[in-house]
Enzyme design. Structure first.
Site, PDB file in Angstrom:
ATOM      1  N   ARG A  75       0.844  -1.197   0.000  1.00  0.00           N
ATOM      2  CA  ARG A  75       0.000   0.000   0.000  1.00  0.00           C
ATOM      3  C   ARG A  75       0.874   1.240   0.000  1.00  0.00           C
ATOM      4  O   ARG A  75       1.799   1.350   0.806  1.00  0.00           O
ATOM      5  CB  ARG A  75      -0.864  -0.047   1.261  1.00  0.00           C
ATOM      6  CG  ARG A  75      -1.946   0.962   1.317  1.00  0.00           C
ATOM      7  CD  ARG A  75      -2.846   0.696   2.509  1.00  0.00           C
ATOM      8  NE  ARG A  75      -3.721  -0.449   2.325  1.00  0.00           N
ATOM      9  CZ  ARG A  75      -4.317  -1.112   3.312  1.00  0.00           C
ATOM     10  NH1 ARG A  75      -4.128  -0.759   4.562  1.00  0.00           N
ATOM     11  NH2 ARG A  75      -5.112  -2.127   3.053  1.00  0.00           N
ATOM     12  N   GLU A 137      -0.769  -6.974  -5.528  1.00  0.00           N
ATOM     13  CA  GLU A 137      -1.653  -5.812  -5.651  1.00  0.00           C
ATOM     14  C   GLU A 137      -1.010  -4.605  -4.972  1.00  0.00           C
ATOM     15  O   GLU A 137      -0.591  -4.696  -3.822  1.00  0.00           O
ATOM     16  CB  GLU A 137      -2.996  -6.123  -4.978  1.00  0.00           C
ATOM     17  CG  GLU A 137      -3.992  -4.970  -5.056  1.00  0.00           C
ATOM     18  CD  GLU A 137      -5.208  -5.217  -4.179  1.00  0.00           C
ATOM     19  OE1 GLU A 137      -6.271  -5.515  -4.724  1.00  0.00           O
ATOM     20  OE2 GLU A 137      -5.080  -5.132  -2.945  1.00  0.00           O
TER      21      GLU A 137
HETATM   22  P1  0O2 Z   1      -8.299  -7.435   2.964  1.00  0.00           P
HETATM   23  O1  0O2 Z   1      -8.795  -7.874   4.278  1.00  0.00           O
HETATM   24  O2  0O2 Z   1      -7.941  -6.003   2.916  1.00  0.00           O
HETATM   25  O3  0O2 Z   1      -7.210  -8.323   2.445  1.00  0.00           O
HETATM   26  P2  0O2 Z   1     -12.713  -8.712  -7.669  1.00  0.00           P
HETATM   27  O4  0O2 Z   1     -12.184 -10.005  -8.229  1.00  0.00           O
HETATM   28  O5  0O2 Z   1     -12.099  -7.522  -8.312  1.00  0.00           O
HETATM   29  O6  0O2 Z   1     -14.190  -8.627  -7.609  1.00  0.00           O
HETATM   30  P3  0O2 Z   1     -11.274  -8.352  -5.149  1.00  0.00           P
HETATM   31  O7  0O2 Z   1     -10.033  -9.149  -5.286  1.00  0.00           O
HETATM   32  O8  0O2 Z   1     -11.929  -8.359  -3.805  1.00  0.00           O
HETATM   33  O9  0O2 Z   1     -12.400  -8.809  -6.121  1.00  0.00           O
HETATM   34  O10 0O2 Z   1     -10.858  -6.934  -5.618  1.00  0.00           O
HETATM   35  P4  0O2 Z   1     -11.139  -5.498  -5.049  1.00  0.00           P
HETATM   36  O11 0O2 Z   1     -12.585  -5.251  -4.903  1.00  0.00           O
HETATM   37  O12 0O2 Z   1     -10.363  -4.627  -5.939  1.00  0.00           O
HETATM   38  O13 0O2 Z   1     -10.557  -5.520  -3.552  1.00  0.00           O
HETATM   39  C1  0O2 Z   1      -9.265  -5.833  -3.245  1.00  0.00           C
HETATM   40  C2  0O2 Z   1      -8.902  -5.201  -1.928  1.00  0.00           C
HETATM   41  O14 0O2 Z   1      -9.248  -3.811  -1.932  1.00  0.00           O
HETATM   42  C3  0O2 Z   1      -9.630  -5.745  -0.712  1.00  0.00           C
HETATM   43  O15 0O2 Z   1      -9.045  -6.924  -0.271  1.00  0.00           O
HETATM   44  C4  0O2 Z   1      -9.457  -4.589   0.268  1.00  0.00           C
HETATM   45  O16 0O2 Z   1      -8.147  -4.541   0.793  1.00  0.00           O
HETATM   46  C5  0O2 Z   1      -9.658  -3.399  -0.624  1.00  0.00           C
HETATM   47  N1  0O2 Z   1     -11.089  -3.042  -0.664  1.00  0.00           N
HETATM   48  C6  0O2 Z   1     -11.951  -3.236  -1.685  1.00  0.00           C
HETATM   49  N2  0O2 Z   1     -13.179  -2.777  -1.375  1.00  0.00           N
HETATM   50  C7  0O2 Z   1     -13.093  -2.271  -0.117  1.00  0.00           C
HETATM   51  C8  0O2 Z   1     -14.053  -1.641   0.760  1.00  0.00           C
HETATM   52  O17 0O2 Z   1     -15.224  -1.456   0.449  1.00  0.00           O
HETATM   53  N3  0O2 Z   1     -13.574  -1.262   1.983  1.00  0.00           N
HETATM   54  C9  0O2 Z   1     -12.278  -1.455   2.367  1.00  0.00           C
HETATM   55  N4  0O2 Z   1     -11.941  -1.031   3.585  1.00  0.00           N
HETATM   56  N5  0O2 Z   1     -11.369  -2.049   1.576  1.00  0.00           N
HETATM   57  C10 0O2 Z   1     -11.764  -2.456   0.351  1.00  0.00           C
HETATM   58  P5  0O2 Z   1      -9.857  -7.977   0.567  1.00  0.00           P
HETATM   59  O18 0O2 Z   1      -9.270  -9.314   0.305  1.00  0.00           O
HETATM   60  O19 0O2 Z   1     -11.314  -7.845   0.327  1.00  0.00           O
HETATM   61  O20 0O2 Z   1      -9.595  -7.604   2.045  1.00  0.00           O
HETATM   62  P1  0O2 Z   2      -6.005  -6.586   9.470  1.00  0.00           P
HETATM   63  O1  0O2 Z   2      -7.167  -5.745   9.830  1.00  0.00           O
HETATM   64  O2  0O2 Z   2      -6.173  -8.043   9.753  1.00  0.00           O
HETATM   65  O3  0O2 Z   2      -5.558  -6.348   8.059  1.00  0.00           O
HETATM   66  P2  0O2 Z   2       6.014  -3.096   8.834  1.00  0.00           P
HETATM   67  O4  0O2 Z   2       6.887  -3.849   9.783  1.00  0.00           O
HETATM   68  O5  0O2 Z   2       5.500  -1.781   9.378  1.00  0.00           O
HETATM   69  O6  0O2 Z   2       6.618  -2.943   7.477  1.00  0.00           O
HETATM   70  P3  0O2 Z   2       3.613  -4.495   9.655  1.00  0.00           P
HETATM   71  O7  0O2 Z   2       3.692  -3.798  10.967  1.00  0.00           O
HETATM   72  O8  0O2 Z   2       3.612  -5.988   9.655  1.00  0.00           O
HETATM   73  O9  0O2 Z   2       4.747  -4.030   8.636  1.00  0.00           O
HETATM   74  O10 0O2 Z   2       2.283  -4.086   9.028  1.00  0.00           O
HETATM   75  P4  0O2 Z   2       1.927  -2.854   8.083  1.00  0.00           P
HETATM   76  O11 0O2 Z   2       2.634  -3.065   6.782  1.00  0.00           O
HETATM   77  O12 0O2 Z   2       2.134  -1.569   8.804  1.00  0.00           O
HETATM   78  O13 0O2 Z   2       0.374  -3.110   7.898  1.00  0.00           O
HETATM   79  C1  0O2 Z   2      -0.559  -2.742   8.902  1.00  0.00           C
HETATM   80  C2  0O2 Z   2      -1.951  -3.237   8.534  1.00  0.00           C
HETATM   81  O14 0O2 Z   2      -2.342  -2.799   7.239  1.00  0.00           O
HETATM   82  C3  0O2 Z   2      -2.085  -4.719   8.549  1.00  0.00           C
HETATM   83  O15 0O2 Z   2      -3.314  -4.970   9.175  1.00  0.00           O
HETATM   84  C4  0O2 Z   2      -2.186  -5.146   7.096  1.00  0.00           C
HETATM   85  O16 0O2 Z   2      -3.085  -6.211   6.895  1.00  0.00           O
HETATM   86  C5  0O2 Z   2      -2.724  -3.911   6.426  1.00  0.00           C
HETATM   87  N1  0O2 Z   2      -2.107  -3.723   5.112  1.00  0.00           N
HETATM   88  C6  0O2 Z   2      -0.916  -3.151   4.866  1.00  0.00           C
HETATM   89  N2  0O2 Z   2      -0.666  -3.117   3.554  1.00  0.00           N
HETATM   90  C7  0O2 Z   2      -1.701  -3.707   2.971  1.00  0.00           C
HETATM   91  C8  0O2 Z   2      -2.024  -3.964   1.611  1.00  0.00           C
HETATM   92  O17 0O2 Z   2      -1.295  -3.647   0.674  1.00  0.00           O
HETATM   93  N3  0O2 Z   2      -3.181  -4.583   1.350  1.00  0.00           N
HETATM   94  C9  0O2 Z   2      -4.027  -4.923   2.340  1.00  0.00           C
HETATM   95  N4  0O2 Z   2      -5.152  -5.522   2.013  1.00  0.00           N
HETATM   96  N5  0O2 Z   2      -3.777  -4.688   3.656  1.00  0.00           N
HETATM   97  C10 0O2 Z   2      -2.621  -4.083   3.945  1.00  0.00           C
HETATM   98  P5  0O2 Z   2      -3.390  -5.956  10.380  1.00  0.00           P
HETATM   99  O18 0O2 Z   2      -2.869  -5.267  11.587  1.00  0.00           O
HETATM  100  O19 0O2 Z   2      -2.757  -7.246  10.005  1.00  0.00           O
HETATM  101  O20 0O2 Z   2      -4.936  -6.119  10.512  1.00  0.00           O
END
Ligand code: 0O2
Ligand code: 0O2
Length: 206
Positions: A75, A137
Site C-alpha cells: 500500500r 496488488e
Molecule cells: P483485505 O482484508 O484487505 O485483504 P474482484 O475479483 O475484483 O471482484 P477483489 O479481489 O476483492 O475482487 O478486488 P477489489 O474489490 O479490488 O478488492 C481488493 C482489496 O481492496 C480488498 O481486499 C481490500 O483490501 C480493498 N477493498 C476493496 N473494497 C473495499 C471496501 O469497500 N472497503 C475497504 N476497507 N477495503 C476495500 P480484501 O481481500 O477484500 O480484504
Molecule cells: P487486518 O485488519 O487483519 O488487516 P512493517 O513492519 O511496518 O513494514 P507491519 O507492521 O507488519 O509491517 O504491518 P503494516 O505493513 O504496517 O500493515 C498494517 C496493517 O495494514 C495490517 O493490518 C495489514 O493487513 C494492512 N495492510 C498493509 N498493507 C496492505 C495492503 O497492501 N493490502 C491490504 N489488504 N492490507 C494491507 P493488520 O494489523 O494485520 O490487521
C-alpha cells in the site's frame, strides 16, 4: 498444503516492493523535493483470509494464485490526490514488473464509499528453482482515503461483513467528508509546497 513454502515467494515480493518503493520516497527527500509518497505498508494475506476469499470466489487450490490477486499486497499512502497520479506514472514506467490490470476506485468509488487506485502486477521473483512470476496488488490512496478504509475494514471485521444499515449510511457520509477533505487540501497544495520550498532554501543558505 505446505503454506510456508507456497507463501515464501509472496513474502519476498512484499519485502522487495517495500524496499523499492521506500527507495523512491528517499530519492525525493535527497533531492529536497516534495515526495508523493507519505508512507508504505505491506502484508502477505493471512492463510485464514486466503481460504475465506477462495471459498467466496469458489477458487480451487491450483487456481488460487490467479484468482486471488492480493495474496501479496503493498500500500502506498500519499498526502494529496494528484500525488497518486504521480505514483501511478512512476509505476507505469518501471521495468521490473508488468502491470496486468488497473482498477480506478477513485473516479468510480465502490458502493461502500471505498476510494483507492489499485494496480495488479506480475512481479518476477528469483527462487532456487528459477524465476517465478508472482501476482501482487499495489493500493495507492491518500491519507484521508486510508483513514476511511482502515475504519471501515475494522467495522467489517466486527460485524462479520454485515455492517448495520445506520452505520453503513454514516460510513458513506464519512467517505464524502474524506473526499471533500482531499478536495480542500488540493486547493492549498501549492501554498504548502511553496512554504516547503522557502523552508528548504532558507535552511540550505544558512
Ligand atoms: P483485505 O482484508 O484487505 O485483504 P474482484 O475479483 O475484483 O471482484 P477483489 O479481489 O476483492 O475482487 O478486488 P477489489 O474489490 O479490488 O478488492 C481488493 C482489496 O481492496 C480488498 O481486499 C481490500 O483490501 C480493498 N477493498 C476493496 N473494497 C473495499 C471496501 O469497500 N472497503 C475497504 N476497507 N477495503 C476495500 P480484501 O481481500 O477484500 O480484504
Ligand atoms: P487486518 O485488519 O487483519 O488487516 P512493517 O513492519 O511496518 O513494514 P507491519 O507492521 O507488519 O509491517 O504491518 P503494516 O505493513 O504496517 O500493515 C498494517 C496493517 O495494514 C495490517 O493490518 C495489514 O493487513 C494492512 N495492510 C498493509 N498493507 C496492505 C495492503 O497492501 N493490502 C491490504 N489488504 N492490507 C494491507 P493488520 O494489523 O494485520 O490487521
Amino acid at each position: 498444503m505446505n503454506w510456508e513454502a507456497f507463501l515464501a515467494p509472496y513474502v519476498q515480493v512484499v519485502e522487495e516492493l517495500k524496499v523499492k518503493l521506500k527507495g523512491m520516497q528517499d530519492q525525493f527527500e535527497f533531492e529536497s523535493r516534495h515526495s508523493p509518497i507519505e508512507f508504505i505498508t505491506g502484508r502477505v494475506k493471512p492463510v485464514p483470509s486466503i481460504l475465506e476469499k477462495a471459498n467466496r470466489k469458489k477458487a480451487d487450490l491450483p487456481g488460487l494464485e490467479d484468482e486471488i490477486q492480493d495474496i501479496a499486497g503493498v500500500r502506498v499512502v500519499c498526502q494529496f490526490v494528484d500525488d497518486i497520479y504521480t505514483v501511478i506514472d512512476m509505476l507505469r514506467n518501471r521495468k521490473d514488473f508488468t502491470i496486468i490490470e488497473e482498477k480506478d476506485y477513485i473516479s468510480s468509488k465502490k458502493d461502500s464509499g471505498y476510494r483507492s487506485y489499485h494496480m495488479i502486477i506480475s512481479y518476477p521473483v528469483e527462487t532456487i528453482h528459477g524465476e517465478k512470476k508472482v501476482i501482487a496488488e499495489i493500493q495507492i490512496r491518500t491519507l484521508a482515503m486510508n483513514f476511511w478504509a482502515i475504519n471501515e475494514h475494522s467495522l467489517n471485521y466486527k460485524y462479520d461483513g454485515q455492517i448495520p444499515s445506520n452505520i453503513k449510511a454514516r460510513l458513506k457520509g464519512a467517505a464524502e467528508a474524506a473526499f471533500k477533505l482531499d478536495e480542500e487540501m488540493a486547493k492549498i497544495k501549492d501554498e504548502v509546497q511553496e512554504a516547503q520550498r522557502i523552508f528548504h532554501k532558507n535552511k540550505s543558505s544558512r
